[in-house]
Write a protein that holds these residues in place. Structure first.
Motif, mmCIF file in Angstrom:
data_model
loop_
_atom_site.group_PDB
_atom_site.id
_atom_site.type_symbol
_atom_site.label_atom_id
_atom_site.label_comp_id
_atom_site.label_asym_id
_atom_site.label_seq_id
_atom_site.Cartn_x
_atom_site.Cartn_y
_atom_site.Cartn_z
ATOM 1 N N PRO A 387 0.815 -1.234 0.000
ATOM 2 C CA PRO A 387 0.000 0.000 0.000
ATOM 3 C C PRO A 387 0.839 1.271 0.000
ATOM 4 O O PRO A 387 0.454 2.270 -0.607
ATOM 5 N N LEU A 388 1.993 1.263 0.666
ATOM 6 C CA LEU A 388 2.833 2.451 0.703
ATOM 7 C C LEU A 388 3.683 2.575 -0.560
ATOM 8 O O LEU A 388 3.768 3.639 -1.169
ATOM 9 N N TYR A 412 7.314 9.391 1.747
ATOM 10 C CA TYR A 412 5.965 9.168 2.283
ATOM 11 C C TYR A 412 5.770 9.940 3.592
ATOM 12 O O TYR A 412 4.747 10.585 3.810
ATOM 13 N N GLU A 416 3.040 13.002 4.186
ATOM 14 C CA GLU A 416 1.972 12.903 5.184
ATOM 15 C C GLU A 416 2.241 13.777 6.412
ATOM 16 O O GLU A 416 1.434 13.789 7.350
ATOM 17 N N ASN A 427 0.252 7.330 11.498
ATOM 18 C CA ASN A 427 -1.122 7.396 11.006
ATOM 19 C C ASN A 427 -1.655 5.972 10.893
ATOM 20 O O ASN A 427 -0.898 4.997 11.014
ATOM 21 N N GLN A 429 -2.524 4.024 8.444
ATOM 22 C CA GLN A 429 -1.920 3.175 7.416
ATOM 23 C C GLN A 429 -0.537 2.689 7.845
ATOM 24 O O GLN A 429 -0.219 1.499 7.746
ATOM 25 N N GLY A 432 -0.687 0.211 10.665
ATOM 26 C CA GLY A 432 -1.110 -1.109 10.198
ATOM 27 C C GLY A 432 0.030 -1.870 9.544
ATOM 28 O O GLY A 432 0.152 -3.090 9.701
ATOM 29 N N ILE A 433 0.877 -1.162 8.783
ATOM 30 C CA ILE A 433 2.008 -1.819 8.127
ATOM 31 C C ILE A 433 3.034 -2.280 9.159
ATOM 32 O O ILE A 433 3.541 -3.403 9.090
#
Length: 567
Positions: A387-388, A412, A416, A427, A429, A432-433
């Motif tokens: 996703p990143l 990234y 952000e 954040n 995302q 979660g990673i």
């Protein structure tokens, strides 16, 4: 498109499901190919690899190779066969025919122009086929219908005819001799016979062609509603007669192509490269030199870009005959002993060398590719980090260096606005990673980067002579051990050389330089063959690997088995 070298972003074998998908895409793009023919081009028993590439112009594409030979390439505009595929199926695409001398111009980056097209008979409305603009086409030569280039039609067939032999015909994508052809071990161009038998232009054939041209032309132009019927008849009749009368005249911008003698051209190139090598690359200390070494390391090395020397295509046929000619002119002095020819000296003040004008920039001479293996630790993109990294154009399975991963992660974070000094604000995302604890909202910058890299698959990359080998897992070092054979004789075993791109046969010959015999053998418990050297030669092997092959000491294991020095 492939005139300049391209960058390989990833190289991975196709799985069974991916092969089926590729077969379906090829069948849809080329309906004339049967399933059996597609499987002959991309055999199921062979390794089919998919290479994600970036061209020098920045365009992203894919290559599909069978046994390291590129067979198809895919761009945004569609999938195309390479010339190696077309040598199996020369009529897979519509063919334009040109003179043999034009091949060199195409290899230099030129597109095929209408004056360079050889037609099968007088010019007519359908002499250029029935093509739309952008249709994939191939190019062959008059004497051999094996294609030499692949491209797309620059205009429709109707527009080509109405251009009266002027302008562009084909935008070239891939041609014989480009960087795509240099991938792997490509085969030689076969001879498939002449493209066609040229028309003699007899009067009755001209009249018949004129009648056919009038019928098709009137029908085509009436449909378009562009001009009246009488004007069409007058103009098409005049064009047909003029074409038949001028059939033997030189065509368009490419002047004198038909008169080029390829043997004379090869002789000129051979002599030019010979004189250039004698003047620029050979040093006095290099002589005497074997003629074979001169050819490999000097003569071929100074050949201009997009040209290649083939002595068999010259009038000399053999290197020894050519060198004898240069010796007769007084440029060099040679001797032959037991069938081995040696260049003894070069006369630097010879008029041919003094008057030589080198037409290329020094940068065009490519340096000799080093055989020293270069080892680098890399990381494969997984579903966790996709996703990143997808934001930066990467896909699952792509290989990145640590520096590339760090750059993407940094960009990234800046985008952000997550960085606060040496700390990062997580954040949803990123949390979660990294799989942090639920109540954790900050993390150290380096810790976050290491956790991110930890979600990727560890791989290692070994580059030897321009060839990149990528393997998953930790890189195993070269293992040097001592064993005892019959008679209490010591032998040295060297294992895992092939992982670093070192050829076992070549390495065993190097070990024979100390007077000890060396062989290749299978050792129980080892997955790969080992080189066996008579005696305890740990120090010699260690020195050979670190100095000649420049292997880092951290990738060598077994120095403790070296014989102890006596006090």
């Amino acid at each position: 498109m492939f005139i300049k070298s391209f960058k390989v972003k990833s190289n991975s074998p196709l799985k069974g499901s991916e092969r089926k998908k590729l077969y379906a895409e090829i069948a849809a793009a080329f309906p004339t190919l049967t399933d059996e023919q597609i499987q002959n081009l991309l055999p199921r028993r062979d390794s089919i690899s998919s290479l994600k590439i970036m061209t020098h112009s920045g365009e992203i594409g894919k290559l599909f190779c069978a046994s390291e030979v590129p067979m198809f390439f895919q761009l945004d505009s569609g999938i195309y066969p390479t010339i190696f595929t077309l040598w199996h199926h020369p009529d897979l695409l519509y063919n334009f025919t040109t003179h043999d001398g034009v091949i060199q111009k195409l290899a230099s980056g030129a597109n095929l122009m209408l004056p360079g097209v050889v037609l099968d008979g007088p010019s007519s409305l359908h002499a250029y086929g029935k093509l739309n603009k952008g249709t994939p086409v191939s190019i062959n030569t008059v004497d051999n219908k094996a294609p030499v280039a692949v491209g797309v039609a620059a205009h429709s067939s109707y527009d080509m005819y109405m251009a009266a032999g002027r302008g562009k015909c084909v935008d070239i994508l891939h041609t014989l001799g480009d960087s795509l052809c240099q991938l792997g071990k490509p085969p030689l161009r076969p001879h498939l016979g002449a493209a066609f038998i040229e028309h003699r232009g007899q009067e009755d054939e001209v009249q018949k062609e004129a009648g056919n041209t009038l019928e098709h032309g009137i029908e085509e132009l009436d449909i378009r509603g562009e001009i009246d019927t009488k004007a069409v008849v007058d103009r098409l009749m005049q064009d047909t007669v003029e074409t038949s009368e001028k059939e033997e005249e030189p065509k368009g911008d490419i002047v004198g192509v038909a008169e080029i003698n390829p043997i004379e051209e090869m002789d000129k190139l051979l002599e030019y490269c010979f004189l250039k090598a004698c003047k620029t690359t050979i040093k006095k200390g290099d002589l005497p030199m074997l003629s074979s070494n001169f050819s490999k390391n000097h003569l071929l090395a100074v050949c201009p870009a997009h040209q290649s020397i083939d002595i068999k295509k010259s009038s000399y046929k053999k290197l020894s005959v050519f060198l004898a000619s240069m010796k007769a002119k007084g440029v060099i002095n040679t001797s032959t002993m037991k069938g081995v020819e040696t260049i003894l000296s070069v006369k630097i003040d010879h008029p041919l060398l003094q008057e030589l004008v080198i037409t290329e920039q020094p940068a065009t001479v490519e340096p000799v590719i080093s055989n020293v293996p270069v080892v680098a630790e890399c990381y494969r993109v997984t579903a966790d980090v996709l996703p990143l990294l997808a934001v930066f154009g990467y896909e699952k399975g792509d290989i990145l260096t640590r520096m590339e991963v760090r750059k993407c992660f940094t960009d990234y974070v800046k985008k952000e606005s997550l960085q606060d000094g040496k700390m990062l604000t997580l954040n949803p995302q990123l949390a979660g990673i990294l799989r942090t604890k639920e109540n954790q909202v900050t993390l150290g910058w380096e810790d976050a980067l290491n956790k991110f890299i930890g979600r990727m698959t560890h791989t290692h990359q070994v580059t030897v002579a321009g060839t990149r080998l990528v393997r998953s897992g930790k890189l195993e070092p070269i293992d040097i051990t001592i064993a005892t054979r019959s008679g209490n004789k010591k032998v040295t075993l060297v294992n895992n050389l092939e992982t670093f791109g070192i050829k076992l046969q070549e390495f065993s010959k190097e070990c024979q330089g100390i007077g000890a015999s060396a062989t290749i053998t299978d050792v129980p418990g080892k997955k790969t063959p080992s080189v066996l050297v008579q005696g305890n030669q740990v120090l010699y092997v260690y020195k050979l690997l670190t100095e000649k092959y420049q292997i880092n000491k951290k990738y060598l294991r077994g120095l403790e088995f070296a014989p102890k020095q006596r006090k």
